[in-house]
Write an enzyme that holds these catalytic residues in place. Structure first.
Site, PDB file in Angstrom:
ATOM      1  CB  VAL A   1      -0.903  -0.049   1.116  1.00  0.00           C
ATOM      2  CG1 VAL A   1      -1.913   0.913   0.971  1.00  0.00           C
ATOM      3  CG2 VAL A   1      -1.649  -1.229   1.381  1.00  0.00           C
TER       4      VAL A   1
ATOM      5  CD  GLU B   1       6.175  -7.545  -3.773  1.00  0.00           C
ATOM      6  OE1 GLU B   1       6.061  -6.458  -2.916  1.00  0.00           O
ATOM      7  OE2 GLU B   1       6.003  -8.623  -2.895  1.00  0.00           O
TER       8      GLU B   1
ATOM      9  N   GLY C   1       6.361  -3.223   4.937  1.00  0.00           N
ATOM     10  CA  GLY C   1       5.728  -3.711   5.891  1.00  0.00           C
ATOM     11  C   GLY C   1       6.070  -2.924   7.270  1.00  0.00           C
TER      12      GLY C   1
ATOM     13  CB  ALA D   1      -6.321   5.035  10.443  1.00  0.00           C
TER      14      ALA D   1
ATOM     15  CG  HIS E   1     -28.683   8.252 -14.360  1.00  0.00           C
ATOM     16  ND1 HIS E   1     -27.788   7.408 -14.934  1.00  0.00           N
ATOM     17  CD2 HIS E   1     -29.034   9.158 -15.287  1.00  0.00           C
ATOM     18  CE1 HIS E   1     -27.485   7.757 -16.114  1.00  0.00           C
ATOM     19  NE2 HIS E   1     -28.374   8.764 -16.294  1.00  0.00           N
TER      20      HIS E   1
HETATM   21  P1  FAD Z   1       0.031   5.086  15.621  1.00  0.00           P
HETATM   22  O1  FAD Z   1      -0.862   5.616  14.595  1.00  0.00           O
HETATM   23  O2  FAD Z   1       1.372   4.567  14.945  1.00  0.00           O
HETATM   24  O3  FAD Z   1       0.208   5.966  17.040  1.00  0.00           O
HETATM   25  C1  FAD Z   1       0.943   5.318  17.995  1.00  0.00           C
HETATM   26  C2  FAD Z   1       1.307   6.638  18.848  1.00  0.00           C
HETATM   27  O4  FAD Z   1       1.808   6.227  20.055  1.00  0.00           O
HETATM   28  C3  FAD Z   1       2.460   7.479  18.192  1.00  0.00           C
HETATM   29  O5  FAD Z   1       2.172   8.895  18.241  1.00  0.00           O
HETATM   30  C4  FAD Z   1       3.815   7.101  18.842  1.00  0.00           C
HETATM   31  O6  FAD Z   1       4.623   8.129  18.861  1.00  0.00           O
HETATM   32  C5  FAD Z   1       3.219   6.878  20.477  1.00  0.00           C
HETATM   33  N1  FAD Z   1       3.842   6.028  21.040  1.00  0.00           N
HETATM   34  C6  FAD Z   1       4.610   4.963  21.024  1.00  0.00           C
HETATM   35  N2  FAD Z   1       5.014   4.480  22.055  1.00  0.00           N
HETATM   36  C7  FAD Z   1       4.544   5.153  23.163  1.00  0.00           C
HETATM   37  C8  FAD Z   1       4.983   5.123  24.541  1.00  0.00           C
HETATM   38  N3  FAD Z   1       5.570   4.286  24.841  1.00  0.00           N
HETATM   39  N4  FAD Z   1       4.439   6.403  25.201  1.00  0.00           N
HETATM   40  C9  FAD Z   1       3.672   7.359  24.459  1.00  0.00           C
HETATM   41  N5  FAD Z   1       3.733   7.365  23.234  1.00  0.00           N
HETATM   42  C10 FAD Z   1       3.868   6.215  22.436  1.00  0.00           C
HETATM   43  N6  FAD Z   1      -4.333   3.506   7.506  1.00  0.00           N
HETATM   44  C11 FAD Z   1      -5.366   3.641   6.627  1.00  0.00           C
HETATM   45  O7  FAD Z   1      -6.445   2.947   7.349  1.00  0.00           O
HETATM   46  N7  FAD Z   1      -5.668   4.414   5.622  1.00  0.00           N
HETATM   47  C12 FAD Z   1      -4.738   5.083   5.219  1.00  0.00           C
HETATM   48  O8  FAD Z   1      -5.042   5.829   4.272  1.00  0.00           O
HETATM   49  C13 FAD Z   1      -3.231   4.850   5.590  1.00  0.00           C
HETATM   50  N8  FAD Z   1      -2.327   5.437   4.997  1.00  0.00           N
HETATM   51  C14 FAD Z   1      -1.190   5.098   5.721  1.00  0.00           C
HETATM   52  C15 FAD Z   1       0.056   5.731   4.804  1.00  0.00           C
HETATM   53  C16 FAD Z   1       1.286   5.793   5.370  1.00  0.00           C
HETATM   54  C17 FAD Z   1       2.619   6.168   4.751  1.00  0.00           C
HETATM   55  C18 FAD Z   1       1.484   4.802   6.593  1.00  0.00           C
HETATM   56  C19 FAD Z   1       2.816   4.542   7.116  1.00  0.00           C
HETATM   57  C20 FAD Z   1       0.409   4.178   7.360  1.00  0.00           C
HETATM   58  C21 FAD Z   1      -0.842   4.389   6.787  1.00  0.00           C
HETATM   59  N9  FAD Z   1      -1.945   3.805   7.255  1.00  0.00           N
HETATM   60  C22 FAD Z   1      -3.152   4.154   6.751  1.00  0.00           C
HETATM   61  C23 FAD Z   1      -1.909   3.059   8.582  1.00  0.00           C
HETATM   62  C24 FAD Z   1      -2.303   3.923   9.730  1.00  0.00           C
HETATM   63  O9  FAD Z   1      -1.371   4.811   9.981  1.00  0.00           O
HETATM   64  C25 FAD Z   1      -1.962   2.893  10.865  1.00  0.00           C
HETATM   65  O10 FAD Z   1      -2.712   1.825  10.934  1.00  0.00           O
HETATM   66  C26 FAD Z   1      -2.474   3.536  12.062  1.00  0.00           C
HETATM   67  O11 FAD Z   1      -2.066   4.919  12.392  1.00  0.00           O
HETATM   68  C27 FAD Z   1      -2.472   2.845  13.593  1.00  0.00           C
HETATM   69  O12 FAD Z   1      -2.809   3.529  14.562  1.00  0.00           O
HETATM   70  P2  FAD Z   1      -2.414   3.291  16.040  1.00  0.00           P
HETATM   71  O13 FAD Z   1      -3.179   4.342  16.784  1.00  0.00           O
HETATM   72  O14 FAD Z   1      -2.490   1.790  16.325  1.00  0.00           O
HETATM   73  O15 FAD Z   1      -0.803   3.815  15.975  1.00  0.00           O
HETATM   74  P1  NAI Z   2       2.519  -4.031   2.910  1.00  0.00           P
HETATM   75  O1  NAI Z   2       2.354  -5.185   3.683  1.00  0.00           O
HETATM   76  O2  NAI Z   2       1.355  -3.374   2.218  1.00  0.00           O
HETATM   77  O3  NAI Z   2       3.375  -4.596   1.613  1.00  0.00           O
HETATM   78  C1  NAI Z   2       4.876  -4.637   1.711  1.00  0.00           C
HETATM   79  C2  NAI Z   2       5.488  -5.483   0.488  1.00  0.00           C
HETATM   80  O4  NAI Z   2       6.740  -5.507   0.384  1.00  0.00           O
HETATM   81  C3  NAI Z   2       4.709  -6.896   0.324  1.00  0.00           C
HETATM   82  O5  NAI Z   2       4.153  -6.814  -1.176  1.00  0.00           O
HETATM   83  C4  NAI Z   2       5.778  -7.686   0.564  1.00  0.00           C
HETATM   84  O6  NAI Z   2       5.694  -8.968  -0.212  1.00  0.00           O
HETATM   85  C5  NAI Z   2       6.862  -6.968  -0.144  1.00  0.00           C
HETATM   86  N1  NAI Z   2       8.333  -7.163   0.534  1.00  0.00           N
HETATM   87  C6  NAI Z   2       8.589  -7.617   2.035  1.00  0.00           C
HETATM   88  N2  NAI Z   2       9.895  -7.707   2.125  1.00  0.00           N
HETATM   89  C7  NAI Z   2      10.437  -7.687   1.004  1.00  0.00           C
HETATM   90  C8  NAI Z   2      11.741  -7.610   0.330  1.00  0.00           C
HETATM   91  N3  NAI Z   2      12.959  -7.692   1.216  1.00  0.00           N
HETATM   92  N4  NAI Z   2      11.963  -7.009  -0.968  1.00  0.00           N
HETATM   93  C9  NAI Z   2      11.073  -6.680  -1.646  1.00  0.00           C
HETATM   94  N5  NAI Z   2       9.645  -6.762  -1.223  1.00  0.00           N
HETATM   95  C10 NAI Z   2       9.389  -7.067   0.030  1.00  0.00           C
HETATM   96  O7  NAI Z   2       3.506  -2.937   3.415  1.00  0.00           O
HETATM   97  P2  NAI Z   2       3.679  -1.333   3.246  1.00  0.00           P
HETATM   98  O8  NAI Z   2       3.361  -1.018   2.119  1.00  0.00           O
HETATM   99  O9  NAI Z   2       4.974  -1.139   3.927  1.00  0.00           O
HETATM  100  O10 NAI Z   2       2.433  -0.664   4.510  1.00  0.00           O
HETATM  101  C11 NAI Z   2       2.464  -1.120   5.734  1.00  0.00           C
HETATM  102  C12 NAI Z   2       1.020  -1.175   6.089  1.00  0.00           C
HETATM  103  O11 NAI Z   2       0.493   0.368   6.208  1.00  0.00           O
HETATM  104  C13 NAI Z   2       0.005  -1.659   5.135  1.00  0.00           C
HETATM  105  O12 NAI Z   2       0.004  -3.015   5.310  1.00  0.00           O
HETATM  106  C14 NAI Z   2      -1.472  -1.095   5.545  1.00  0.00           C
HETATM  107  O13 NAI Z   2      -1.811  -1.792   6.738  1.00  0.00           O
HETATM  108  C15 NAI Z   2      -0.817   0.204   5.868  1.00  0.00           C
HETATM  109  N6  NAI Z   2      -0.995   1.371   4.997  1.00  0.00           N
HETATM  110  C16 NAI Z   2      -2.305   1.602   4.839  1.00  0.00           C
HETATM  111  C17 NAI Z   2      -2.590   2.460   3.785  1.00  0.00           C
HETATM  112  C18 NAI Z   2      -4.128   2.508   3.199  1.00  0.00           C
HETATM  113  O14 NAI Z   2      -5.054   2.078   3.785  1.00  0.00           O
HETATM  114  N7  NAI Z   2      -4.589   3.229   2.081  1.00  0.00           N
HETATM  115  C19 NAI Z   2      -1.734   3.405   2.805  1.00  0.00           C
HETATM  116  C20 NAI Z   2      -0.467   2.835   3.654  1.00  0.00           C
HETATM  117  C21 NAI Z   2      -0.232   1.969   4.516  1.00  0.00           C
END
Ligand code: FAD
Ligand code: NAI
Length: 474
Positions: A193, A213, A280, A329, A453
């Site tokens: 993703v 990949e 990941g 999220a 529509h």
């Molecule tokens: P986090 O959002 O990681 O929050 C954890 C918080 O806890 C952080 O602020 C951290 O600093 C804090 N923390 C950690 N340890 C401690 C501690 N001991 N004491 C105090 N604070 C602490 N998901 C979607 O559903 N839609 C998307 O479009 C999407 N896009 C994404 C794009 C990217 C580039 C990435 C990296 C992720 C994306 N995700 C998306 C995934 C989503 O961001 C995560 O699934 C989500 O943030 C998880 O929420 P969480 O509350 O579990 O943890």
């Molecule tokens: P991912 O799990 O979506 O994809 C990781 C990919 O990397 C897999 O296809 C895997 O086979 C490949 N891979 C693993 N090891 C490798 C290696 N050594 N060399 C080459 N390929 C390798 O993980 P990603 O993209 O890092 O995102 C992490 C998570 O964040 C997602 O699984 C998703 O849960 C969340 N996310 C959600 C978004 C959304 O909802 N729109 C946007 C971005 C992140």
């Protein structure tokens, strides 16, 4: 002086902040501890999602899509753009502004709900007479006691074993969302993703993108038919996709050189100006003092929980990315609400079968429920209906007719088992399928509903009709 709360939430991401709000709504005295800071050291509530995840990625996806439309699509509408220019600094500034608005929004919600916020890292000290003693380490130290504790400490990006992140040449999501210049040659490891969303942004702004990949198939988690269509469309956009890759060496000088074997086992190498590694994420339990507290961590590093998010420790719960299940999220939020309600003596419910997934590429990809290959593996009899956006009036008017809606329904009961979309606004359209599946709807139910529509949603109705082989417009 220790401050005592009914609930202490560790982590202020979407799991933690939503859990805190729900707990406070239910009358529990609630604190939230979060350590995320802005570059100038101020608190930045919202975790990965708000600061370096969902929100900034969607801001840049929107800006880069606008740019691409101005460059390639406006002319078709009779709109002439002369001297189109890219002001990347302004694009990043806008992204940061959107992030800041979200940080402030959460801080406002905390005030509104009388949640006490502590900026710093929270760790377990011991289970005392009043509850769990928590030490907060930040600019100053605080001692808190939580009768119940919710761990919502999220996840961190997984580095390549061959080379860690330096955020200059080898980038995690953090660096990938803040590049000051468009790289000419961009490598992306992992076609998941993050990889797909980040390569969309930088390709639209002018980078030549190559994806490496490990798995033999592209987008392995997605319904095969949709993944094939996505691979075809992304290749047409200029994305070079290499699957079945095994990286053997990564070296950095002024650029990044990657040595790998290709799907046929032949040695290959490539040089990039930047390399995004999106392979990941790993659960984050740093600083929790888990070992001293006796908190059980599973073999993959996740906090071990039961079906209701209870850990092995009394009155300690865990939610979101730090526990099993999809790292999304909205999954974290749902678990946060459910746990807060359970703590308050009520009920909570998270249905993992109806958690939607969205990849915000262009076209967008969204799905809920089972893929066709999962149904085949499970030996379930099903009927499939697809409807292409090419045959949808609104898609034609939008000038975006790529992709399709695909519905899978039980062959006997007609109950919807999965819906898969690739196409315009798939992220919004999938909500109808989620509602339908939550209410155990049949394909016929959707086919009987009057859809506006012209709207993209008519493609959902037509896919439902296609399950019974009676589309009207195709
Ligand atoms: P986090 O959002 O990681 O929050 C954890 C918080 O806890 C952080 O602020 C951290 O600093 C804090 N923390 C950690 N340890 C401690 C501690 N001991 N004491 C105090 N604070 C602490 N998901 C979607 O559903 N839609 C998307 O479009 C999407 N896009 C994404 C794009 C990217 C580039 C990435 C990296 C992720 C994306 N995700 C998306 C995934 C989503 O961001 C995560 O699934 C989500 O943030 C998880 O929420 P969480 O509350 O579990 O943890
Ligand atoms: P991912 O799990 O979506 O994809 C990781 C990919 O990397 C897999 O296809 C895997 O086979 C490949 N891979 C693993 N090891 C490798 C290696 N050594 N060399 C080459 N390929 C390798 O993980 P990603 O993209 O890092 O995102 C992490 C998570 O964040 C997602 O699984 C998703 O849960 C969340 N996310 C959600 C978004 C959304 O909802 N729109 C946007 C971005 C992140």
């Amino acid at each position: 002086m220790t401050k005592t709360f009914d609930v202490v939430v560790l982590g202020g991401g979407p799991g933690g902040y939503i859990a805190a709000i729900r707990a406070a709504q239910l009358g529990l005295k609630t604190a939230c501890v979060d350590d995320w800071s802005t570059p100038d050291g101020k608190p930045a509530l919202g975790g990965t999602c708000t600061n370096v995840g969902c929100i900034p990625s969607k801001a840049l996806l929107q800006s880069s899509e606008n740019y691409e439309h101005a460059e390639h699509r406006f002319a078709e509408h009779g709109i002439q753009v002369k001297e189109l220019g890219l002001d990347l600094a302004q694009m990043l500034k806008r992204k940061d502004k959107v992030v800041g608005q979200n940080n402030d929004g959460i801080a406002f919600l905390f005030k509104k709900n009388k949640i006490e916020f502590f900026h710093g890292r929270g760790g377990f000290v011991r289970n005392g007479a009043e509850g769990w003693e928590i030490k907060v380490t930040g600019k100053s130290e605080e001692a808190l006691t939580g009768k119940r504790v919710i761990i919502a400490t999220g996840s961190n990006p997984r580095p390549l074993p061959e080379a860690g992140f330096d955020e200059k040449l080898i980038l995690s999501n953090t660096g990938a969302l803040a590049l000051p210049e468009v790289p000419k040659r961009l490598g992306v490891v992992g076609d998941g993703v993050i990889g797909l969303e980040m390569c969309s942004v930088w390709r639209r702004l002018g980078a030549e993108v190559t994806m490496l990949e490990a798995l033999p198939e592209f987008l392995g988690a997605v319904d095969e038919q949709i993944a094939k269509e996505a691979a075809r469309l992304f290749a047409k956009q200029g994305l070079a996709i290499h699957t079945g890759v095994k990286i053997t060496k990564v070296t950095t000088r002024k650029s990044v050189s990657v040595e790998y074997t290709d799907i046929a086992g032949a040695a290959q190498s490539a040089t990039f100006d930047k390399l995004i590694v999106s392979i990941g994420r790993v659960p984050n339990t740093d600083g929790l003092n888990a070992e001293t507290a006796g908190l059980k961590i599973d073999a993959s590093g996740f906090v071990a929980v039961d079906g209701e998010c209870r850990t092995n420790l009394p009155n300690v719960w865990a939610i979101g990315d730090v526990v099993r299940g999809p790292m999304l999220a909205h999954k974290a939020e749902e678990e946060g609400v459910a746990v807060a309600q359970r703590i308050a003596g009520g009920r909570g419910h998270v249905d993992f079968n109806t958690v939607p997934w969205v990849i915000y590429t262009s076209p967008e990809i969204a799905w809920v429920g089972k893929t066709e290959q999962q149904l085949k593996t499970a030996g379930l009899e099903y009927r499939a209906g697809t409807f292409p956006f090419m045959a949808n009036g609104r898609a034609r008017a939008l000038g975006d007719t790529t992709g399709m809606v695909k519905m899978l329904a039980d062959a006997r009961s007609d109950r919807i088992l999965g819906v898969h979309i690739i196409g315009p606004m798939a992220s919004e359209l999938i909500a109808e399928a989620v509602v339908a599946m939550e209410f155990s709807a049949s394909a016929e139910d959707i086919a009987l509903i009057c859809h506006a529509h012209p709207s993209l949603s008519e493609a959902m109705k037509e896919a439902a009709l296609a399950v019974d082989k009676r589309t009207l417009n195709f």
